[in-house]
Design a protein around this motif. Structure first.
Motif, PDB file in Angstrom:
ATOM      1  N   GLN A   2      -2.579   7.638  -6.546  1.00  0.00           N
ATOM      2  CA  GLN A   2      -3.776   7.463  -5.743  1.00  0.00           C
ATOM      3  C   GLN A   2      -3.761   8.488  -4.608  1.00  0.00           C
ATOM      4  O   GLN A   2      -2.728   9.108  -4.348  1.00  0.00           O
ATOM      5  CB  GLN A   2      -3.831   6.045  -5.164  1.00  0.00           C
ATOM      6  CG  GLN A   2      -3.768   4.940  -6.216  1.00  0.00           C
ATOM      7  CD  GLN A   2      -3.805   3.563  -5.595  1.00  0.00           C
ATOM      8  OE1 GLN A   2      -4.759   3.203  -4.892  1.00  0.00           O
ATOM      9  NE2 GLN A   2      -2.771   2.774  -5.829  1.00  0.00           N
ATOM     10  N   TYR A  13      -0.088   9.339  -3.385  1.00  0.00           N
ATOM     11  CA  TYR A  13       0.968   8.332  -3.285  1.00  0.00           C
ATOM     12  C   TYR A  13       0.987   7.434  -4.509  1.00  0.00           C
ATOM     13  O   TYR A  13       0.006   7.333  -5.255  1.00  0.00           O
ATOM     14  CB  TYR A  13       0.797   7.482  -2.018  1.00  0.00           C
ATOM     15  CG  TYR A  13      -0.442   6.606  -1.973  1.00  0.00           C
ATOM     16  CD1 TYR A  13      -0.366   5.237  -2.281  1.00  0.00           C
ATOM     17  CD2 TYR A  13      -1.684   7.130  -1.620  1.00  0.00           C
ATOM     18  CE1 TYR A  13      -1.496   4.432  -2.220  1.00  0.00           C
ATOM     19  CE2 TYR A  13      -2.807   6.320  -1.558  1.00  0.00           C
ATOM     20  CZ  TYR A  13      -2.709   4.977  -1.866  1.00  0.00           C
ATOM     21  OH  TYR A  13      -3.820   4.178  -1.814  1.00  0.00           O
ATOM     22  N   ASP A  15       1.787   3.392  -5.615  1.00  0.00           N
ATOM     23  CA  ASP A  15       1.748   2.053  -5.012  1.00  0.00           C
ATOM     24  C   ASP A  15       2.090   1.069  -6.124  1.00  0.00           C
ATOM     25  O   ASP A  15       1.279   0.809  -7.013  1.00  0.00           O
ATOM     26  CB  ASP A  15       0.354   1.793  -4.443  1.00  0.00           C
ATOM     27  CG  ASP A  15       0.281   0.535  -3.589  1.00  0.00           C
ATOM     28  OD1 ASP A  15       1.189  -0.309  -3.693  1.00  0.00           O
ATOM     29  OD2 ASP A  15      -0.704   0.396  -2.832  1.00  0.00           O
ATOM     30  N   GLN A  18       4.728  -5.892  -5.686  1.00  0.00           N
ATOM     31  CA  GLN A  18       4.155  -6.829  -4.726  1.00  0.00           C
ATOM     32  C   GLN A  18       5.237  -7.320  -3.789  1.00  0.00           C
ATOM     33  O   GLN A  18       6.410  -7.355  -4.137  1.00  0.00           O
ATOM     34  CB  GLN A  18       3.506  -8.007  -5.457  1.00  0.00           C
ATOM     35  CG  GLN A  18       2.311  -7.628  -6.326  1.00  0.00           C
ATOM     36  CD  GLN A  18       1.665  -8.824  -6.986  1.00  0.00           C
ATOM     37  OE1 GLN A  18       2.297  -9.875  -7.140  1.00  0.00           O
ATOM     38  NE2 GLN A  18       0.417  -8.691  -7.380  1.00  0.00           N
ATOM     39  N   SER A  21       5.755  -4.460   2.257  1.00  0.00           N
ATOM     40  CA  SER A  21       5.552  -3.036   1.978  1.00  0.00           C
ATOM     41  C   SER A  21       6.758  -2.207   2.412  1.00  0.00           C
ATOM     42  O   SER A  21       7.205  -2.278   3.553  1.00  0.00           O
ATOM     43  CB  SER A  21       4.299  -2.535   2.704  1.00  0.00           C
ATOM     44  OG  SER A  21       3.150  -3.191   2.205  1.00  0.00           O
ATOM     45  N   LEU A  23       7.622   1.722   2.536  1.00  0.00           N
ATOM     46  CA  LEU A  23       7.054   3.062   2.452  1.00  0.00           C
ATOM     47  C   LEU A  23       8.192   4.084   2.376  1.00  0.00           C
ATOM     48  O   LEU A  23       9.059   4.109   3.251  1.00  0.00           O
ATOM     49  CB  LEU A  23       6.172   3.329   3.671  1.00  0.00           C
ATOM     50  CG  LEU A  23       5.507   4.701   3.762  1.00  0.00           C
ATOM     51  CD1 LEU A  23       4.590   4.951   2.572  1.00  0.00           C
ATOM     52  CD2 LEU A  23       4.722   4.827   5.068  1.00  0.00           C
ATOM     53  N   THR A  43      11.046  -2.617  -6.708  1.00  0.00           N
ATOM     54  CA  THR A  43       9.747  -3.286  -6.856  1.00  0.00           C
ATOM     55  C   THR A  43       9.877  -4.729  -7.332  1.00  0.00           C
ATOM     56  O   THR A  43       8.871  -5.417  -7.473  1.00  0.00           O
ATOM     57  CB  THR A  43       8.841  -2.515  -7.831  1.00  0.00           C
ATOM     58  OG1 THR A  43       9.527  -2.294  -9.072  1.00  0.00           O
ATOM     59  CG2 THR A  43       8.426  -1.177  -7.241  1.00  0.00           C
ATOM     60  N   ARG A  47       6.600  -4.305  -2.399  1.00  0.00           N
ATOM     61  CA  ARG A  47       5.533  -3.369  -2.726  1.00  0.00           C
ATOM     62  C   ARG A  47       6.027  -1.998  -2.263  1.00  0.00           C
ATOM     63  O   ARG A  47       6.156  -1.754  -1.061  1.00  0.00           O
ATOM     64  CB  ARG A  47       4.254  -3.745  -1.992  1.00  0.00           C
ATOM     65  CG  ARG A  47       3.105  -2.763  -2.185  1.00  0.00           C
ATOM     66  CD  ARG A  47       1.955  -3.106  -1.261  1.00  0.00           C
ATOM     67  NE  ARG A  47       0.835  -2.172  -1.421  1.00  0.00           N
ATOM     68  CZ  ARG A  47      -0.237  -2.157  -0.627  1.00  0.00           C
ATOM     69  NH1 ARG A  47      -0.337  -3.020   0.379  1.00  0.00           N
ATOM     70  NH2 ARG A  47      -1.199  -1.267  -0.841  1.00  0.00           N
ATOM     71  N   ILE A  49       5.609   1.910  -1.778  1.00  0.00           N
ATOM     72  CA  ILE A  49       4.605   2.959  -1.644  1.00  0.00           C
ATOM     73  C   ILE A  49       5.354   4.258  -1.371  1.00  0.00           C
ATOM     74  O   ILE A  49       6.048   4.389  -0.363  1.00  0.00           O
ATOM     75  CB  ILE A  49       3.627   2.644  -0.500  1.00  0.00           C
ATOM     76  CG1 ILE A  49       2.938   1.303  -0.745  1.00  0.00           C
ATOM     77  CG2 ILE A  49       2.591   3.757  -0.347  1.00  0.00           C
ATOM     78  CD1 ILE A  49       2.203   0.749   0.454  1.00  0.00           C
ATOM     79  N   VAL A  51       4.980   8.267  -0.870  1.00  0.00           N
ATOM     80  CA  VAL A  51       3.995   9.294  -0.546  1.00  0.00           C
ATOM     81  C   VAL A  51       4.501  10.685  -0.902  1.00  0.00           C
ATOM     82  O   VAL A  51       5.709  10.931  -0.972  1.00  0.00           O
ATOM     83  CB  VAL A  51       3.620   9.269   0.960  1.00  0.00           C
ATOM     84  CG1 VAL A  51       2.975   7.949   1.331  1.00  0.00           C
ATOM     85  CG2 VAL A  51       4.845   9.546   1.833  1.00  0.00           C
ATOM     86  N   LEU A  84      -4.150   2.771   5.664  1.00  0.00           N
ATOM     87  CA  LEU A  84      -3.957   1.881   4.520  1.00  0.00           C
ATOM     88  C   LEU A  84      -3.822   0.428   4.967  1.00  0.00           C
ATOM     89  O   LEU A  84      -3.888  -0.482   4.149  1.00  0.00           O
ATOM     90  CB  LEU A  84      -2.728   2.312   3.715  1.00  0.00           C
ATOM     91  CG  LEU A  84      -2.653   1.852   2.261  1.00  0.00           C
ATOM     92  CD1 LEU A  84      -3.840   2.382   1.450  1.00  0.00           C
ATOM     93  CD2 LEU A  84      -1.344   2.287   1.620  1.00  0.00           C
ATOM     94  N   ILE A  86      -1.236  -1.285   6.175  1.00  0.00           N
ATOM     95  CA  ILE A  86      -0.080  -1.936   5.583  1.00  0.00           C
ATOM     96  C   ILE A  86       1.000  -2.270   6.612  1.00  0.00           C
ATOM     97  O   ILE A  86       2.059  -2.782   6.267  1.00  0.00           O
ATOM     98  CB  ILE A  86       0.540  -1.054   4.473  1.00  0.00           C
ATOM     99  CG1 ILE A  86       0.873   0.349   5.017  1.00  0.00           C
ATOM    100  CG2 ILE A  86      -0.374  -0.964   3.275  1.00  0.00           C
ATOM    101  CD1 ILE A  86       1.632   1.225   4.042  1.00  0.00           C
TER     102      ILE A  86
END
Length: 269
Positions: A2, A13, A15, A18, A21, A23, A43, A47, A49, A51, A84, A86
């Motif tokens: 995305q 990034y 994503d 669940q 978060s 990062l 994961t 969640r 993410i 980048v 975002l 988050i």
């Protein structure tokens, strides 16, 4: 993949998963793909993410301009978290990405729950290193030599200089084809890194970190990176340090299961 427009730039990034978060910020010559070995374990409860910083893959940058810097990337990560929506997040960075995450924690601690620094890149100033000397570090000089070859079109030659300086002679030749291609995809970012103007870490910088912090290192990493890690850890109040036996700087690729166990345990509190 995305994208999210951040400070006028479309930041790519991944994503996945669940939960709280996490990062992830990659280091020099890398992008979000570098985390592939740890995405599965991480994961399961988070969640994740990951980048790609400004000018890294999937962009193919020409190395021209002044928008590649620690300051720009730090501002981009802060804006990414805010846009975002988050935050607060668990923030993890490796190498140069660890430096960026350190600066995010220094500037905007309210955006973070926890901070994980996997061998953060950078230099120590005179307040942390009695042997500090102004001017480019030996590694910076090697990066400049690597970038010069890359700018002249000798991508593999430049990457050979970089990898051999970081991991020892013959390191580039020993890399598998997929790893070599990832580095080639980001090779021109080293041209920007020679103009990075990366500030050294100071004792005051370390004292400013109030976020719960975990330092992770490879027990066999060469050069100045271990000194930077252990010195920062000694000066960041309440921080924890874990060294992974038998690994070097890319420790999360060499021992992904152990790396994930350490991270998940830390984040569980």
């Amino acid at each position: 993949m995305q994208t999210l427009q951040v400070n006028g730039y479309d930041m790519a990034y991944l994503d996945i998963g669940q939960g709280p978060s996490l990062l992830c910020v990659h280091g020099s010559l890398c992008d979000f793909r570098i985390w592939s070995a740890v995405l599965g374990p991480l994961t399961r409860k988070h969640r994740v993410i990951a980048v790609s910083l400004r000018h890294f893959f999937p962009e193919h940058w020409d190395g021209v301009g002044d928008t590649y810097s620690i300051a720009q990337h730090t501002a981009d990560v802060i804006a990414f978290i805010e846009k975002l929506q988050i935050g607060p997040v668990d923030l993890m960075g490796h190498s140069r990405g660890g430096h960026i995450c350190f600066r995010v924690a220094q500037r905007r601690p309210e955006l973070l729950r926890n901070l994980i620094l996997a061998e953060p890149g950078g230099e120590l100033d005179a307040t942390l290193d009695p042997a500090f000397k102004p001017g480019p570090s030996p590694l910076a000089a090697r990066i400049a030599a690597s970038a010069e070859k890359i700018a002249a079109g000798d991508i593999d030659g430049g990457l050979t200089v970089f990898m051999d300086a970081l991991e020892g002679p013959g390191s580039w030749q020993r890399l598998p084809a997929t790893s070599k291609q990832l580095l080639r995809d980001n090779a021109t970012t080293l041209i920007g890194q020679t103009r990075d103007k990366r500030p050294p870490f100071s004792k005051a910088d370390a004292a400013a970190i109030t976020t719960p912090t975990l330092f992770i290192g490879g027990a066999k990493t060469r050069g100045a990176l271990p000194q930077v890690l252990h010195t920062l850890a000694a000066n960041v109040a309440g921080s924890r340090t874990e060294m992974i036996p038998g690994t070097t700087h890319p420790m999360f690729e060499q021992a992904p299961q152990r790396f994930c166990e350490i991270v998940v345990e830390f984040l569980a509190g």
